[in-house]
Structure formats: structure tokens, C-alpha cells
Design a protein around this motif. Structure first.
Motif, mmCIF file in Angstrom:
data_model
loop_
_atom_site.group_PDB
_atom_site.id
_atom_site.type_symbol
_atom_site.label_atom_id
_atom_site.label_comp_id
_atom_site.label_asym_id
_atom_site.label_seq_id
_atom_site.Cartn_x
_atom_site.Cartn_y
_atom_site.Cartn_z
ATOM 1 N N GLY A 147 62.545 14.813 -4.232
ATOM 2 C CA GLY A 147 61.496 13.845 -4.061
ATOM 3 C C GLY A 147 60.266 14.456 -3.892
ATOM 4 N N ASN A 148 59.279 13.957 -3.813
ATOM 5 C CA ASN A 148 57.716 14.514 -3.210
ATOM 6 C C ASN A 148 58.484 15.630 -1.955
ATOM 7 N N LEU A 149 58.629 16.069 -1.331
ATOM 8 C CA LEU A 149 58.897 16.367 0.015
ATOM 9 C C LEU A 149 57.791 16.911 0.940
ATOM 10 N N ARG A 150 56.606 16.086 0.470
ATOM 11 C CA ARG A 150 55.435 15.772 1.135
ATOM 12 C C ARG A 150 54.934 14.657 1.624
ATOM 13 N N SER A 151 55.917 13.675 1.433
ATOM 14 C CA SER A 151 55.716 12.503 1.789
ATOM 15 C C SER A 151 56.023 12.539 3.576
ATOM 16 N N PRO A 152 55.645 11.616 4.307
ATOM 17 C CA PRO A 152 56.099 12.063 5.446
ATOM 18 C C PRO A 152 57.601 10.817 5.948
ATOM 19 N N GLU A 153 57.801 10.403 4.947
ATOM 20 C CA GLU A 153 59.654 9.943 5.078
ATOM 21 C C GLU A 153 60.253 10.357 4.614
ATOM 22 N N VAL A 154 60.028 11.933 4.167
ATOM 23 C CA VAL A 154 60.906 13.037 3.865
ATOM 24 C C VAL A 154 60.730 13.806 5.261
ATOM 25 N N ILE A 155 60.031 14.217 5.492
ATOM 26 C CA ILE A 155 59.666 15.547 6.270
ATOM 27 C C ILE A 155 59.795 14.867 8.588
ATOM 28 N N LEU A 156 59.790 13.337 7.656
ATOM 29 C CA LEU A 156 60.142 13.310 9.007
ATOM 30 C C LEU A 156 61.813 12.413 8.833
ATOM 31 N N THR A 157 62.582 12.651 7.522
ATOM 32 C CA THR A 157 63.896 12.927 8.164
ATOM 33 C C THR A 157 64.729 15.104 7.862
ATOM 34 N N LEU A 158 63.321 15.626 7.296
ATOM 35 C CA LEU A 158 63.982 16.699 7.409
ATOM 36 C C LEU A 158 64.221 17.172 9.095
ATOM 37 N N GLY B 285 64.325 14.840 11.788
ATOM 38 C CA GLY B 285 65.746 14.910 12.519
ATOM 39 C C GLY B 285 67.409 15.334 12.211
ATOM 40 N N LEU B 286 67.061 15.588 11.045
ATOM 41 C CA LEU B 286 68.366 16.364 9.987
ATOM 42 C C LEU B 286 68.280 17.875 11.590
ATOM 43 N N ALA B 287 66.978 18.733 11.464
ATOM 44 C CA ALA B 287 67.061 19.571 12.118
ATOM 45 C C ALA B 287 67.850 19.526 13.406
ATOM 46 N N PHE B 288 66.809 18.596 14.056
ATOM 47 C CA PHE B 288 67.020 18.873 15.137
ATOM 48 C C PHE B 288 68.308 17.982 15.841
ATOM 49 N N SER B 289 68.949 16.902 14.711
ATOM 50 C CA SER B 289 70.512 16.911 14.775
ATOM 51 C C SER B 289 71.432 18.368 14.079
ATOM 52 N N VAL B 290 71.184 19.222 13.820
ATOM 53 C CA VAL B 290 71.720 19.717 13.432
ATOM 54 C C VAL B 290 72.163 21.163 14.878
ATOM 55 N N VAL B 291 70.954 21.276 15.039
ATOM 56 C CA VAL B 291 70.394 22.189 16.219
ATOM 57 C C VAL B 291 71.553 21.790 17.549
ATOM 58 N N GLY C 21 77.472 13.658 21.835
ATOM 59 C CA GLY C 21 76.338 12.300 21.481
ATOM 60 C C GLY C 21 74.762 13.116 19.951
ATOM 61 N N ALA C 22 75.570 14.641 19.586
ATOM 62 C CA ALA C 22 74.721 14.253 18.884
ATOM 63 C C ALA C 22 73.606 14.230 18.233
ATOM 64 N N LEU C 23 74.315 13.092 17.326
ATOM 65 C CA LEU C 23 73.359 12.268 15.877
ATOM 66 C C LEU C 23 72.947 10.872 16.973
ATOM 67 N N PHE C 24 73.696 10.466 17.657
ATOM 68 C CA PHE C 24 72.794 9.753 18.660
ATOM 69 C C PHE C 24 71.519 10.378 19.060
ATOM 70 N N PHE C 25 70.898 11.229 19.602
ATOM 71 C CA PHE C 25 69.929 11.788 20.245
ATOM 72 C C PHE C 25 69.505 12.329 18.489
ATOM 73 N N GLY C 26 69.948 12.994 18.176
ATOM 74 C CA GLY C 26 69.112 13.130 16.485
ATOM 75 C C GLY C 26 68.512 12.037 16.058
ATOM 76 N N THR D 126 64.482 10.635 16.128
ATOM 77 C CA THR D 126 63.398 10.968 14.983
ATOM 78 C C THR D 126 63.046 9.873 15.472
ATOM 79 N N GLY D 127 63.524 8.680 16.172
ATOM 80 C CA GLY D 127 62.793 7.712 16.168
ATOM 81 C C GLY D 127 61.458 7.475 17.080
ATOM 82 N N LEU D 128 61.608 7.891 18.140
ATOM 83 C CA LEU D 128 60.226 8.348 18.548
ATOM 84 C C LEU D 128 59.064 8.220 17.825
ATOM 85 N N ILE D 129 59.580 9.776 16.525
ATOM 86 C CA ILE D 129 58.875 10.656 16.357
ATOM 87 C C ILE D 129 57.960 9.633 15.470
ATOM 88 N N ALA D 130 58.719 9.070 14.611
ATOM 89 C CA ALA D 130 58.327 7.643 13.634
ATOM 90 C C ALA D 130 58.138 6.604 14.355
#
Length: 252
Positions: A163-174, A176-182, A190-195, A199-203
Motif C-alpha cells: 500500500g501507500n506507506l506515506r498515507s497517514p493511516e499507514v504511518i499511524l499504524t506503524l 502504534g505497532l512499534a510502540f506496542s512491540v516495545v 497490558g502492552a496491547l491496551f496501552f498501544g 495510537t488513539g491519542l495520536i489519531a
């Protein structure tokens, strides 16, 4: 009642463990209706039903079995329901009909659970097949998530494209995913919940998330039960030939 002292624990420890379990699994309250709403089921109704199922299942496990296990709708079958059963039928199978297969599988599972046949079936399934089913569900969920986030898209040449890796949705997903993985690597409960929260706050602050109808409302339930006559549900399964669907629900 719960044999706290006999199990060498304390009320404080059990409350903290319960809160940890809640924050770890509460993501399903949002993710489950997000997936099933794609079939036409109203989001708020699935949201309420998911909570009710989790409350009833967890209380039943606590009060009946006295076992510290939380019960809630799981990932995998909901995506299979939405994508493979309803989505791939091109309108031939509605979510009402698909719920007939779910209902039928549930009745069969209850019957099996009341007999020794359930244990024999579980032991008869080879271990490598069990691991394969688990891994397959995980890959399927990941595929659905990547598609929903726009990281991968449909492609005529090789079915799946980037997909378009420059789209806001993809950037937000990446992000949030990186934050959850860390957090998961750091063994944060509760890593998934805090992730999701991060992500919701950024959105929200970037304008990708808004609350047009407020943040609270009364729960919404269907005006009537989807399955009112068991014979109708069994008839739908036979009429539409949903035997493999029932088997898949029952097996998993």
C-alpha cells in the motif's frame, strides 16, 4: 468462597491480577465489532454483545468453576466469519445466515462437552495440526489487520501489493505497532491496551479520530434475537451447505 488463603494468595494480588488481565484483553471490545461490522452488523450492537459475553463468561468461570480465567470472544473466528464466510460469498450468505452456522456449531459443542467424545476428539488431533491451526489463525489475523490498515492492498498481478506507506493511516499504524512491540519486549502488562491508547491519542490530536456523537451513550441491542427458532438455524445450514463452516467453528 474463592479459597484465597488455601491458594496462597491475597485479595490485593487477585485484584491486581484481574486488572492486568482486563487491560491485556480489553482490546477485543473494540476489535471484535470493528471486524464484524464489515458484514453489516451494527457496530454498537456487537460492542455491547461482546461486553455482555465477556461478563457472563468470566463470572461463570469464577463462580461455577472457581478458576481465575477470563472469558471473552476471541480473535480468529470473527475474522473468518467476516472475510471467508460472509465477505467471500458475494452477497449469497448474509450475516444472519452466517450466525445460523455459529449457533449450530455452539449447540454441537455443548452436546460434545457433555460427553466423553470431546476429550477423545481433542486427543485424536495430532499436535502438529494443533500448532498449524494456531499459526494459521495468527497469520490470517495479521493479514486482515495489514489490509485494514492499508499496508497491503489487492493487486491483480500477484493478488497482494504494498500500500501507500506515506498515507497517514499507514504511518499511524506503524507507530502504534512499534510502540506496542516495545512494550511487549519490555514485558509491560497490558502492552496491547496501552498501544491502542497511545495510537488513539495520536489519531485524536492529528485529526484522524473524532467523537461526533460524544464518548458515552446507552448500550444498543438488537430489537429481537437473530436466532429465535433452532430449526430455522439448522435449516439455513442445510439450505446453504454451510457444513464446512460449522466444522471450522467447531474444530477451532
Amino acid at each position: 468462597m474463592f479459597n484465597i488463603k488455601e491458594n496462597q494468595t491475597t485479595v490485593k494480588k487477585e485484584i491486581l491480577a484481574g486488572m492486568t488481565t482486563f487491560f491485556t484483553m480489553v482490546y477485543i471490545v473494540v476489535v471484535n465489532p470493528s471486524i464484524l461490522s464489515g458484514t453489516g452488523v451494527p457496530f454498537d450492537q456487537v460492542f455491547t454483545a461482546t461486553i455482555i459475553a465477556a461478563v457472563i463468561g468470566t463470572l461463570w468461570m469464577a463462580l461455577s468453576a472457581n478458576f481465575p480465567i477470563a472469558i471473552a470472544p476471541g480473535m480468529g473466528l470473527n475474522a473468518y466469519f467476516a472475510v471467508s464466510v460472509v465477505g467471500s460469498s458475494n452477497g449469497a450468505v448474509s450475516y444472519h445466515t452466517a450466525f445460523s452456522a455459529v449457533f449450530t456449531a455452539g449447540i454441537l459443542f455443548i452436546i460434545l462437552s457433555l460427553t466423553p467424545l470431546r476429550k477423545q476428539l481433542i486427543e485424536a488431533i495430532p499436535a502438529n495440526l494443533k500448532y498449524g491451526i494456531t499459526a494459521g489463525i495468527g497469520l490470517f489475523i495479521a493479514f486482515v489487520g495489514l489490509r485494514g490498515a492499508g499496508i497491503i492492498t489487492a493487486n491483480e498481478a500477484n493478488l497482494v501489493g504494498l500500500g501507500n506507506l506515506r498515507s497517514p493511516e499507514v504511518i499511524l499504524t506503524l507507530i502504534g505497532l512499534a510502540f506496542s512491540v516495545v512494550l511487549m519486549v519490555m514485558n509491560v502488562n497490558g502492552a496491547l491496551f496501552f498501544g491502542m491508547l497511545f495510537t488513539g491519542l495520536i489519531a485524536f490530536f492529528t485529526g484522524q479520530l473524532s467523537f461526533e456523537h460524544g464518548v458515552m451513550s446507552m448500550p444498543h441491542l438488537p430489537e429481537k434475537l437473530i436466532i429465535t427458532n433452532p430449526l430455522t438455524a439448522f435449516g439455513d445450514v442445510i439450505h446453504y451447505g454451510l457444513y464446512s463452516v460449522v466444522f471450522s467453528f467447531l474444530l477451532i
